[in-house]
Design a protein around this motif. Structure first.
Motif, PDB file in Angstrom:
ATOM      1  N   ARG A  36       0.202  -0.043   0.789  1.00  0.00           N
ATOM      2  CA  ARG A  36       0.460   0.075  -0.675  1.00  0.00           C
ATOM      3  C   ARG A  36      -0.760   0.769  -1.398  1.00  0.00           C
ATOM      4  O   ARG A  36      -1.899   0.939  -0.792  1.00  0.00           O
ATOM      5  CB  ARG A  36       0.198  -1.375  -1.346  1.00  0.00           C
ATOM      6  N   ILE A  37      -0.391   1.107  -2.727  1.00  0.00           N
ATOM      7  CA  ILE A  37      -1.347   1.782  -3.382  1.00  0.00           C
ATOM      8  C   ILE A  37      -1.273   1.177  -4.962  1.00  0.00           C
ATOM      9  O   ILE A  37      -0.258   0.837  -5.481  1.00  0.00           O
ATOM     10  CB  ILE A  37      -0.888   3.369  -3.658  1.00  0.00           C
ATOM     11  N   GLY A  38      -2.612   1.069  -5.351  1.00  0.00           N
ATOM     12  CA  GLY A  38      -2.798   0.057  -6.545  1.00  0.00           C
ATOM     13  C   GLY A  38      -2.443   1.440  -7.549  1.00  0.00           C
ATOM     14  O   GLY A  38      -3.406   2.314  -7.856  1.00  0.00           O
ATOM     15  N   HIS A  39      -1.633   1.000  -8.769  1.00  0.00           N
ATOM     16  CA  HIS A  39      -1.212   2.208  -9.625  1.00  0.00           C
ATOM     17  C   HIS A  39      -0.477   3.291  -8.818  1.00  0.00           C
ATOM     18  O   HIS A  39       0.716   3.259  -8.699  1.00  0.00           O
ATOM     19  CB  HIS A  39      -2.512   2.745 -10.344  1.00  0.00           C
ATOM     20  N   GLY A  40      -1.017   4.486  -8.448  1.00  0.00           N
ATOM     21  CA  GLY A  40      -0.369   5.341  -7.869  1.00  0.00           C
ATOM     22  C   GLY A  40       0.518   6.183  -8.677  1.00  0.00           C
ATOM     23  O   GLY A  40       1.115   7.020  -8.347  1.00  0.00           O
ATOM     24  N   VAL A  41       0.292   5.870 -10.076  1.00  0.00           N
ATOM     25  CA  VAL A  41       1.405   6.805 -11.040  1.00  0.00           C
ATOM     26  C   VAL A  41       1.126   8.407 -11.082  1.00  0.00           C
ATOM     27  O   VAL A  41       1.987   9.004 -11.437  1.00  0.00           O
ATOM     28  CB  VAL A  41       1.276   6.053 -12.311  1.00  0.00           C
ATOM     29  N   ARG A  42      -0.131   8.645 -10.991  1.00  0.00           N
ATOM     30  CA  ARG A  42      -0.405  10.084 -11.083  1.00  0.00           C
ATOM     31  C   ARG A  42       0.289  11.096  -9.657  1.00  0.00           C
ATOM     32  O   ARG A  42       0.275  12.210  -9.744  1.00  0.00           O
ATOM     33  CB  ARG A  42      -1.862  10.270 -11.184  1.00  0.00           C
ATOM     34  N   ALA A  43       0.579  10.202  -9.006  1.00  0.00           N
ATOM     35  CA  ALA A  43       1.396  10.912  -7.695  1.00  0.00           C
ATOM     36  C   ALA A  43       2.471  11.582  -8.201  1.00  0.00           C
ATOM     37  O   ALA A  43       3.298  12.675  -7.572  1.00  0.00           O
ATOM     38  CB  ALA A  43       1.892   9.881  -6.812  1.00  0.00           C
ATOM     39  N   SER A  44       3.037  11.270  -9.334  1.00  0.00           N
ATOM     40  CA  SER A  44       4.293  11.832 -10.137  1.00  0.00           C
ATOM     41  C   SER A  44       3.960  13.343 -10.419  1.00  0.00           C
ATOM     42  O   SER A  44       5.119  14.105 -10.623  1.00  0.00           O
ATOM     43  CB  SER A  44       4.765  10.966 -11.256  1.00  0.00           C
ATOM     44  N   GLU A  45       3.039  13.626 -10.492  1.00  0.00           N
ATOM     45  CA  GLU A  45       2.252  14.968 -10.780  1.00  0.00           C
ATOM     46  C   GLU A  45       2.582  16.013  -9.622  1.00  0.00           C
ATOM     47  O   GLU A  45       2.451  17.224  -9.829  1.00  0.00           O
ATOM     48  CB  GLU A  45       0.803  15.093 -11.350  1.00  0.00           C
ATOM     49  N   ASP A  46       2.967  15.475  -8.420  1.00  0.00           N
ATOM     50  CA  ASP A  46       2.955  16.226  -7.039  1.00  0.00           C
ATOM     51  C   ASP A  46       4.281  15.852  -6.679  1.00  0.00           C
ATOM     52  O   ASP A  46       4.562  15.064  -5.789  1.00  0.00           O
ATOM     53  CB  ASP A  46       1.857  16.037  -6.301  1.00  0.00           C
ATOM     54  N   PRO A  47       5.464  16.654  -6.643  1.00  0.00           N
ATOM     55  CA  PRO A  47       6.680  16.482  -5.942  1.00  0.00           C
ATOM     56  C   PRO A  47       6.538  16.287  -4.459  1.00  0.00           C
ATOM     57  O   PRO A  47       7.314  15.291  -3.801  1.00  0.00           O
ATOM     58  CB  PRO A  47       7.625  17.622  -6.410  1.00  0.00           C
ATOM     59  N   ARG A  48       5.797  16.938  -3.932  1.00  0.00           N
ATOM     60  CA  ARG A  48       5.801  16.827  -2.427  1.00  0.00           C
ATOM     61  C   ARG A  48       4.849  15.717  -2.146  1.00  0.00           C
ATOM     62  O   ARG A  48       5.468  14.995  -0.993  1.00  0.00           O
ATOM     63  CB  ARG A  48       4.971  18.102  -2.007  1.00  0.00           C
ATOM     64  N   LEU A  49       3.999  15.247  -2.831  1.00  0.00           N
ATOM     65  CA  LEU A  49       3.437  13.909  -2.471  1.00  0.00           C
ATOM     66  C   LEU A  49       4.410  12.734  -2.797  1.00  0.00           C
ATOM     67  O   LEU A  49       4.516  11.579  -2.121  1.00  0.00           O
ATOM     68  CB  LEU A  49       2.195  13.694  -3.389  1.00  0.00           C
ATOM     69  N   LEU A  50       5.155  12.782  -3.704  1.00  0.00           N
ATOM     70  CA  LEU A  50       6.303  11.953  -4.017  1.00  0.00           C
ATOM     71  C   LEU A  50       7.288  11.565  -2.731  1.00  0.00           C
ATOM     72  O   LEU A  50       7.469  10.680  -2.349  1.00  0.00           O
ATOM     73  CB  LEU A  50       6.950  12.180  -5.156  1.00  0.00           C
ATOM     74  N   GLU A  51       7.481  12.815  -2.004  1.00  0.00           N
ATOM     75  CA  GLU A  51       8.349  12.979  -0.925  1.00  0.00           C
ATOM     76  C   GLU A  51       7.700  12.112   0.128  1.00  0.00           C
ATOM     77  O   GLU A  51       8.117  11.461   0.963  1.00  0.00           O
ATOM     78  CB  GLU A  51       8.728  14.323  -0.570  1.00  0.00           C
ATOM     79  N   THR A  52       6.280  12.333   0.299  1.00  0.00           N
ATOM     80  CA  THR A  52       5.557  11.688   1.418  1.00  0.00           C
ATOM     81  C   THR A  52       5.567  10.231   1.205  1.00  0.00           C
ATOM     82  O   THR A  52       5.716   9.626   2.124  1.00  0.00           O
ATOM     83  CB  THR A  52       4.184  12.631   1.398  1.00  0.00           C
ATOM     84  N   ILE A  53       5.172   9.951  -0.067  1.00  0.00           N
ATOM     85  CA  ILE A  53       5.234   8.530  -0.330  1.00  0.00           C
ATOM     86  C   ILE A  53       6.336   7.706   0.068  1.00  0.00           C
ATOM     87  O   ILE A  53       6.548   6.662   0.490  1.00  0.00           O
ATOM     88  CB  ILE A  53       4.747   8.062  -1.790  1.00  0.00           C
ATOM     89  N   ALA A  54       7.495   8.380  -0.223  1.00  0.00           N
ATOM     90  CA  ALA A  54       8.849   7.587  -0.218  1.00  0.00           C
ATOM     91  C   ALA A  54       9.298   7.777   1.259  1.00  0.00           C
ATOM     92  O   ALA A  54       9.825   6.675   1.693  1.00  0.00           O
ATOM     93  CB  ALA A  54       9.970   8.594  -1.132  1.00  0.00           C
ATOM     94  N   ARG A  55       8.762   8.803   1.931  1.00  0.00           N
ATOM     95  CA  ARG A  55       9.137   9.013   3.475  1.00  0.00           C
ATOM     96  C   ARG A  55       8.295   7.906   4.281  1.00  0.00           C
ATOM     97  O   ARG A  55       9.155   7.223   5.153  1.00  0.00           O
ATOM     98  CB  ARG A  55       8.948  10.365   3.994  1.00  0.00           C
ATOM     99  N   ARG A  56       7.424   7.802   3.732  1.00  0.00           N
ATOM    100  CA  ARG A  56       6.244   6.685   4.415  1.00  0.00           C
ATOM    101  C   ARG A  56       6.563   5.118   4.051  1.00  0.00           C
ATOM    102  O   ARG A  56       5.964   4.332   4.747  1.00  0.00           O
ATOM    103  CB  ARG A  56       4.867   7.256   4.405  1.00  0.00           C
TER     104      ARG A  56
END
Length: 346
Positions: free
Chosen positions: A215-235
């Motif tokens: 889990r990540i506390g907050h993590g909302v700034r990941a929204s600034e990087d589409p590839r990172l969002l894909e990684t978070i969703a995939r994992r």
């Protein structure tokens, strides 16, 4: 909050125990402990006075000064869990700092004993389950984090269900804390860490690359990087999202700019949380209500978020199964026709 949202079962994974103390309770504890607090730190019995991040931290630290005894922590967690239960919450995980317990001369074992007593009393009186996550503080450095991890493992209790990191996200790097996280992960504990709140998407990526996080506390700034969002969703990494906190602290100017809906649409697993509720004029119930009013989520969406939180909870399997059944029971009762309709059918 409408009656439907109020009754809906809720679960919270991201709340700081000291930050959950209401002004009324802080005043009570200060009086009991002979601690003088400036009246200027309160707006009213529900809110603290602060204007920016630095004054928020100052108000938070002053409120913490009122907490000196083990019974203070018992009263605090009992009060908070009771408030959550009245808003429909069935499960809450709270961050507890062994370092803070040490700072005030109480020690983690005594603090933990008091917190456990409050959790048990709240479950008995309100039907809500509470658990604890021991946290290290990033701005205090890797050596103190290792001390926190060792202290947690030396004081094991079934209610301490995981390990995390809070504190200033701009100090040190996640990799600096890998030894502490490795220690608890090797002992079988799941982990979370604050990232992507004050710092940007690179902070989230650094955390999930260096630390064993589910889990990540907050993590909302990941929204600034589409590839990172894909990684978070995939994992399947779960985000402990705190919209009210993000707006209050100026991470986003208003809810219209908040990326909760973008995170959901990207396939990320999200939960709703209050962080430090009396400082941000929020609560777990208000966070769920905001999800409806500002992000257009429906009852089914909220039930899915609750179930996501239960699935991601660090609690044992039996507890998660019991909580899942409570959500399922609510869904079954919601789908039943009203008694008048059933009478008409017969």
């Amino acid at each position: 909050m409408n009656q439907t949202i109020a009754a809906l079962p809720k679960a919270e994974l991201h709340c700081h125990i000291e930050g959950a103390a209401s002004p009324a309770l802080v005043r009570k504890l200060a009086h009991r402990n002979g601690v003088a607090l400036p009246e200027s730190m309160f707006v009213d019995e529900h809110r603290f006075a602060w204007t920016d991040f630095h004054s928020f931290l100052a108000a938070y630290d002053r409120a913490c000064d009122a907490m000196r005894r083990a019974e203070d922590y018992r009263d605090l967690i009992y009060d908070y869990l009771g408030r959550c239960a009245r808003e429909g919450a069935i499960y809450v995980e709270l961050f507890s700092s062994p370092e803070h317990a040490e700072d005030i001369g109480l020690g983690f074992p005594a603090q933990l004993e008091a917190l456990v007593a409050g959790i048990d009393a709240a479950e008995r009186d309100f039907g809500i389950t509470g658990r604890l996550i021991a946290i290290c503080l990033r701005h205090r450095g890797p050596e103190r984090a290792l001390w926190t991890a060792r202290t947690m493992l030396a004081t094991r209790h079934p209610y301490v269900v995981g390990f995390g990191m809070a504190g200033n996200e701009l100090q040190h790097t996640p990799a600096d804390f890998a030894p502490a996280f490795r220690l608890v992960a090797d002992a079988g504990y799941p982990c979370t860490a604050h990232a992507g709140e004050v710092a940007g998407a690179e902070s989230v990526r650094a955390a999930i690359d260096a630390l064993p996080l589910s889990r990540i506390g907050h993590g909302v700034r990941a929204s600034e990087d589409p590839r990172l969002l894909e990684t978070i969703a995939r994992r399947g990494i779960v985000l402990e999202v705190c919209p009210g906190s993000n707006i209050a602290l100026g991470v986003y100017p208003d809810l219209a700019h908040h990326p909760l809906r973008r995170l959901i649409d990207a396939g990320c697993k999200v939960t709703l949380n209050s962080d430090d509720p009396p400082y941000f004029d929020t609560s777990i119930g208000r966070e769920y209500a905001m999800a409806v009013e500002s992000f257009g989520l429906g009852e089914d969406d909220l039930l899915h978020i609750t179930q996501t939180a239960i699935d991601a909870a660090f609690a044992d399997t039996e507890t998660r199964h019991r909580l899942t059944e409570r959500v399922a029971q609510y869904s079954r009762e919601r789908e039943r026709p009203p008694a008048s309709a059933r009478s008409a059918e017969t």
